[in-house]
Design an enzyme around this catalytic site. Sequence first.
Site, PDB file in Angstrom:
ATOM      1  CB  CYS A  39      -1.109  10.241   6.455  1.00 21.98           C
ATOM      2  SG  CYS A  39      -0.300   9.960   4.877  1.00 21.98           S
ATOM      3  CB  CYS A  83      -0.893   0.037   1.228  1.00 26.23           C
ATOM      4  SG  CYS A  83      -2.098  -1.273   1.264  1.00 26.23           S
ATOM      5  CG  ASP A 107       0.507   4.617   3.832  1.00 29.39           C
ATOM      6  OD1 ASP A 107      -0.175   3.595   3.631  1.00 29.39           O
ATOM      7  OD2 ASP A 107       0.077   5.775   3.684  1.00 29.39           O
ATOM      8  CB  CYS A 140       4.807  10.122   2.290  1.00 30.79           C
ATOM      9  SG  CYS A 140       3.135  10.210   2.918  1.00 30.79           S
TER      10      CYS A 140
END
Lengths: 278, 395
Positions: free
Chosen positions: A105, A35, A37, A61
């Site tokens: 995120c 994926c 992350d 990231c």
Amino acid sequence: MWEYTEKVQEHFINPKNVGEIEGADGVGNVGSIACGDALRLTIKVDENKVITDAKFKTFGCASAIASSSVLTEMLKGMKLEEAKKLTNDDIAKALGGLPKEKMHCSVMGREALEAAIADYTGTILPMAQGEIVCECFGVTDLEVIRAIRENQLKSVEEITNYTKAGGGCGKCEKRLSQILTETVDDLPAQIKGVKKEKRMTSLEKIKKIEEVIEREIKPTLKKDGGDIRLIDVDGNFVTVSLLGACAGCHSSRTTLKDYVEKKLREQVLDSLVVEEDR
Amino acid sequence: MTDTTSKVIYMDNNATTRIAPEVLEAMMPYLTDLYGNPSSMHSFGGRVAPAIHAARQAIADLIGAEPEEIVFTSSGTESDSTAILSALQTYPEKNHVVTTRVEHPAVKNLCDNLDIFTGRKYHITRLHVNGDGTLDLQKYQDSLTDETAIVSAMWANNETGVIFPVEEMAQMANDRGILFHTDAVQAVGKIPIDLSSSAINFLSISGHKLHAPKGVGVLYIRKGTPFVPFLNGGHQEHGRRGGTENVASIVGLGKACQLAAAAMTEENTRVRALRDKLETGLLTTIPKALLNGHKELRLPNTANISFEYVEGEAILLHMNQHNICASSGSACTSGSLEPSHVLRAMGVPFTAAHGSIRYSLSIYNSEEEIDYVLATMPDIIAKLRAMSPFWEENS
């Protein structure tokens, strides 16, 4: 380049609480390398049900690392009961906001927290019990529904920004759109943002949408060599087809959301969702 | 050692390049005093026509073409669209296009949306690439049919620098009466190109990839190739592309092509040596670092390296802290959620695709800069790996 807040940059360059707590009371693993992350959150909980320590390891990231870092800072000293109430929005706000494409995120941070708490309490995560909607990123319908409810999402694109669902092969877009319709219909009126005085019959609504498209939207698009056609109105979902220079244009999505949808919401009904016919 | 902390170390030349000082100097008169329109009937306007003529000649010289085969456009993207759509209009009875899975979006997205642009249904063959980014020529040849209108295959890949044997491919296409286009924006100026004896029908060039300004491109159209213009209008470019000439940028591109011809040896010796030093250094000092792309069949300036178990955007932002500019094929840098289509087509595993960094050099890079990058990268990767949940179990 992404526009990251100073807070994001600070937590990215000098992240706090990196690592793993040995003999942790709760461990939460979410995401995967496929994926792009993943986050492992470990927490220590004392006898008063207070989180005394939190550490993270993140592959991802800058915003994924910053979300993890700020989350561990928020958790330290927090009562477990309060931690259960933390949302992705709380994490994003603590960072001074995230670019909308990066909201997932903050969602990952929240999911890791839930997983760690579930591990500590020995319960099964309710979200994981849902039915997988997006095969590419392994997102369940329950996760999608919650993201829609908590963040008042109004389009499939927003669902992708928050949960990643639909961001891979795109096969699940139809299903996401369906979940969106069902979930939005269930929401109380004040959340949907429907103004009572604007209540109108379906026929009136369609007529008004047509009128705004003809009078305002079409002439503007035509100036750029584009055009638009109304395909269908189903509840609050307006399906249009972008033609001429708009068709296949890279910014057609922006045109659709930032211009067409905005105009229709302003002038017809502010709960309208505009989608492109594919 | 110079103060590298305040100076930008630019290793992103496949994205764009600095305008060469000589190019800017050549352009200046046409941005100031010599503002005439070359089509005008007065001698003031007429004074700029020889400059365009000279630029056309310089570009033709760099690629072994005739000046009449050079058509100025606004960009590599315009050149790509013009070539492909022209071929489709030339052969309305044909419904097949051959391209590759690793094309730049300028070609890829056009081919993906041909139905919308043309209002017709096209069958598209997107050729697979090998693990090192090269093409299987037999499979390519097998893909050509009587229905194929055009082949579009890039000369050199923007992400990995891998070079396709486009001259051979063009010959195979021409033998079957199929037109051949190549997006050569990364190749022109970096490797020698001679179109004088080639079967390539169309070739795209972008000015800003070889130290000319942004906003100017070229479409090479081989003599005798049937052509339908994309932009209609005035008689400019012999009716092949309407629109008043972007005089200053055209002059700049001409100058840039002269400079590229003069620097061709340097590019393939000194720059190549710098690239090799950087690449070897990174691959030997950093564990679990992998080269993406064929080691030999490659542009001299490009190194695409994956650092496993870390994510590209995070690497780039740390590099940015040290004023080092490069690119990544990670999902997060693009705003999409999936990593580079080029690396995926090559079968690069996800563990590596997300952590890919492209370093692309130019003649303006120095050995000192390479040393600085080599000294900086190991710490960045180590720092990110220390916080990666996948590192410990895989190291």
